[in-house]
Each structure stands twice: as structure tokens, then as C-alpha cells.
Design a protein around this motif. Sequence first.
Motif, PDB file in Angstrom:
ATOM      1  N   THR A  51       0.851  -1.190   0.000  1.00 30.44           N
ATOM      2  CA  THR A  51       0.000   0.000   0.000  1.00 30.44           C
ATOM      3  C   THR A  51       0.885   1.238   0.000  1.00 30.44           C
ATOM      4  O   THR A  51       1.804   1.352   0.813  1.00 30.44           O
ATOM      5  N   ILE A  52       0.605   2.169  -0.925  1.00 26.26           N
ATOM      6  CA  ILE A  52       1.333   3.442  -1.003  1.00 26.26           C
ATOM      7  C   ILE A  52       0.310   4.574  -1.022  1.00 26.26           C
ATOM      8  O   ILE A  52      -0.633   4.558  -1.829  1.00 26.26           O
ATOM      9  N   LEU A  53       0.490   5.539  -0.153  1.00 27.81           N
ATOM     10  CA  LEU A  53      -0.366   6.719  -0.094  1.00 27.81           C
ATOM     11  C   LEU A  53       0.462   7.938  -0.467  1.00 27.81           C
ATOM     12  O   LEU A  53       1.501   8.198   0.139  1.00 27.81           O
ATOM     13  N   TRP A 295       4.089   5.155 -10.243  1.00 30.52           N
ATOM     14  CA  TRP A 295       3.288   4.010 -10.680  1.00 30.52           C
ATOM     15  C   TRP A 295       4.093   3.115 -11.624  1.00 30.52           C
ATOM     16  O   TRP A 295       3.975   1.882 -11.576  1.00 30.52           O
ATOM     17  N   ASN A 296       4.931   3.712 -12.447  1.00 31.73           N
ATOM     18  CA  ASN A 296       5.802   2.919 -13.311  1.00 31.73           C
ATOM     19  C   ASN A 296       6.834   2.143 -12.486  1.00 31.73           C
ATOM     20  O   ASN A 296       7.155   0.991 -12.803  1.00 31.73           O
ATOM     21  N   MET A 297       7.340   2.761 -11.419  1.00 31.82           N
ATOM     22  CA  MET A 297       8.243   2.057 -10.514  1.00 31.82           C
ATOM     23  C   MET A 297       7.561   0.836  -9.914  1.00 31.82           C
ATOM     24  O   MET A 297       8.165  -0.245  -9.806  1.00 31.82           O
ATOM     25  N   VAL A 298       6.309   1.000  -9.527  1.00 30.95           N
ATOM     26  CA  VAL A 298       5.532  -0.110  -8.970  1.00 30.95           C
ATOM     27  C   VAL A 298       5.383  -1.231  -9.992  1.00 30.95           C
ATOM     28  O   VAL A 298       5.581  -2.413  -9.689  1.00 30.95           O
ATOM     29  N   GLN A 299       5.048  -0.861 -11.218  1.00 31.57           N
ATOM     30  CA  GLN A 299       4.757  -1.863 -12.236  1.00 31.57           C
ATOM     31  C   GLN A 299       6.002  -2.581 -12.754  1.00 31.57           C
ATOM     32  O   GLN A 299       5.891  -3.662 -13.341  1.00 31.57           O
ATOM     33  N   GLU A 303       8.595  -6.933  -6.645  1.00 33.03           N
ATOM     34  CA  GLU A 303       8.058  -6.944  -5.287  1.00 33.03           C
ATOM     35  C   GLU A 303       6.725  -6.197  -5.187  1.00 33.03           C
ATOM     36  O   GLU A 303       5.959  -6.409  -4.247  1.00 33.03           O
ATOM     37  N   TYR A 304       6.445  -5.329  -6.146  1.00 33.58           N
ATOM     38  CA  TYR A 304       5.265  -4.465  -6.072  1.00 33.58           C
ATOM     39  C   TYR A 304       4.256  -4.693  -7.199  1.00 33.58           C
ATOM     40  O   TYR A 304       3.068  -4.427  -7.012  1.00 33.58           O
ATOM     41  N   LYS A 305       4.706  -5.156  -8.336  1.00 26.10           N
ATOM     42  CA  LYS A 305       3.817  -5.318  -9.486  1.00 26.10           C
ATOM     43  C   LYS A 305       2.654  -6.260  -9.164  1.00 26.10           C
ATOM     44  O   LYS A 305       2.860  -7.331  -8.588  1.00 26.10           O
ATOM     45  N   ASP A 306       1.452  -5.834  -9.512  1.00 27.13           N
ATOM     46  CA  ASP A 306       0.217  -6.623  -9.358  1.00 27.13           C
ATOM     47  C   ASP A 306      -0.127  -6.947  -7.911  1.00 27.13           C
ATOM     48  O   ASP A 306      -0.942  -7.838  -7.653  1.00 27.13           O
TER      49      ASP A 306
END
Length: 389
Positions: A51-53, A295-299, A303-306
Motif C-alpha cells: 500500500t502506497i499513499l 506508478w511505473n516504478m511499482v509496475q 516486489e510491487y507489481k500486481d
Amino acid sequence: MPHSLGHLSSPRAISATRRDFLRGTIGALSLASMPRSLTAQTSILRATQKTILVTFGGGARDEETFAEEGQENIPNLLRTLLPQGTFFSQVINAGILGHYVATASIVTGSYERFDNFIAQAPPNPTLFEYYRKGLRRPATDTWVIAPSNGFQRIGSSSHKNFGPEYGAGVILPKRLLAAALHDNKATDGEALSHLLQDSYEMPEYQPLQSGMDRELHLDMLESSLRLSVQDFVQKARSLDSADELSIYITRQLMKQQAPSLMMLTLHDMDIAHSGSYSLYVDAIQRADRLCAELWNMVQTDPEYKDRTTLYIMPDFGRDADNDPAGNGFQHHRTGGAMARTTWMLALGPHLRQNTIVDHPIESIDLVPTIGSYLGFETASTGKVIRELL
């Protein structure tokens, strides 16, 4: 120059106008009329859930964002991120319109009433404490990256049943850089002053760093971010703003610690208090770009994608141009609808895409919603946002 939307005199009118502008700009959008089934709730945290806020500290008005004349400033939020998520067009902040106290209210889920300009811990437990205590998570699993002025106490509350034992690690990028420059004996500190401006709202409040304080920041740089002082300072020299520095630190945390719960405040747009409209708009455009970058870093991170839910929301708005009690974009003093009504964009694998939610929610509703989804209890006075479960 700013353009007045004087007819937007109520939160409902602001919400309806946002919806109409969005539909006219990006085409068909579904309108969430029924809540998502509560069967999506879980009482056990999935080990992979992240979770990222992201909050916009400084506030942003519709005129410069989701109104017709402002949409050119947010191409990434509008055309890349919103189609992938659920957009809440009417988020109400009924509390104090000061950046630290408003952000504290968001992370406690209760409207805080303390002095915005005093560095104190919130009296109510924070999201980070609820999360760590309720799910028995380690200290390295939750972090806050925040502007310096006052925010050093936002990671944990003064509540007798919670407190620092269950709090988040707090990284203050400007303090971190100041400590690194001092240790590195850098001669270009003045050239990096644009990364060190502490507060546009009250610039005279800037506590001095002690030697022990500098040592603590340098230890965090090495142990948590795993960066040398030299490398950190060198990277800072290539950045244009404090928000870019915050995103860089976020990237390092994701890479080195892979925390499951993070909060990041983008604060460049608070330069509006200086009266410079062009710099305020420039900061909004930068925040738009950095949200897409995050968001691109997440995707692109396994460890974070999906497995990540991203929430993006201003802490509040700013004054209307036609309000005689305010100063338009420059401040947020009136408590009018433009200052109190903002928006939220939520993205994640379990959420509806390309969807607008019109009914009002409050900024304090996010804490109980995250708790309900991840499976820990909160004592928030907010309500669960059913569309996010």
C-alpha cells in the motif's frame, strides 16, 4: 493567470463539474452506483500486499487540475492513471486546513485539532501503528517520506496504547540532505538551496540540527537507504526539486527494504504561498509527472507489481479567486468549498478501472478502509469506503 470558477459554490457542484469535465475529455467512464461486494475483505494480510499513499501537501485547486482549463497540467493523472483506477470526485476535509495537521488527520482517520505549527505527535493512533500492531509487522515494513517542517512526528502518536514502538520510520529528505552536505563538507550548498527550503507557509520555523540529529540522519542514509553520503549528494545535484528528491528516496526504500506500507508527501506546490502562480502550476505539473513515475516504478518492480494499491489525494484545496476572505490560489484560509473539497484517485489490481464515484467521502475515511481491506482494526471516526474493498 488563474481563472475563477465562481459558480462552484458547493462540494456537490464541484463534484458534478469534475465528472462532466472528465467524461468530456477522456470519453466513456463508468459511474460506480453500487458498492463492491464486501466479500473482497480479508481478515488475514496477504504477505504480498503493498500500500502506497501519496498526498499533495500544498493543496491543488480544480482550476489548475481537473477543471477544463487545468487539465493540461495533469496529462499523466488524467490520461494514464485515471483510466486504470477509481476516481472519487468529492472528498471533503472538514478539519483544520493546515498541511501538517491535515495530513495527520488523513493518517489517523480522525480530525486532529492541534496547532499546525507545533512539531507534536498526533494524539490519535496512526495508520502505521494500527498496521504494525494489528498485523505484528516489523519496523522496517512501514515508512513515511515527508517535508521537514513539523512532519518529523507524524510516524507515531502519543496515544498510551500505541506510540513509537509501533510507528513508521520517518525520512525527511531535506534534513537528510542538510546532514549529508554538512558531513561531506560540500561547497555547493547554496546551489542546492532549492532542495532545502523548509516551509513556504511559515518559513521562519526551522529548528536547527544538533550534532546528534545529523548523526541519526546519516545513519539512516547508510543503514536504511544504503547510500553513501557522496553518492547521495551527487544524486541531489542532478535534481530540480525537493519532490524529485523524495521520489528518489522512495525508489531506494522500495529497492532496499520493499516496505509494505508507505506514505509520501509531495510538497513543492506549497510554493503558492509565495504568490508565484507560475511556480505553483509548475509544481503541479511536476507532481503529475512524478505520480506517473511512481506508478511505473511499482509496475516494473517484482516486489510491487500486481500487488500494490496506490492512493493519490491532495490534503485539501485552495481558496477561490472570487472569495473576498482569501487570496485565491495563494492560500487556504477561508474554509470555503474550493478549499475543503478535493479528490482521490485509487489504483490497484482489486479496484475498478476507468470509474468515477460521485458521492461524498471524507479524507478521514481512508484509514478505516485500508484497515478493513488488509485485515486490522482501527478506532478511526471515518467510514469505510465500500468501493475500495
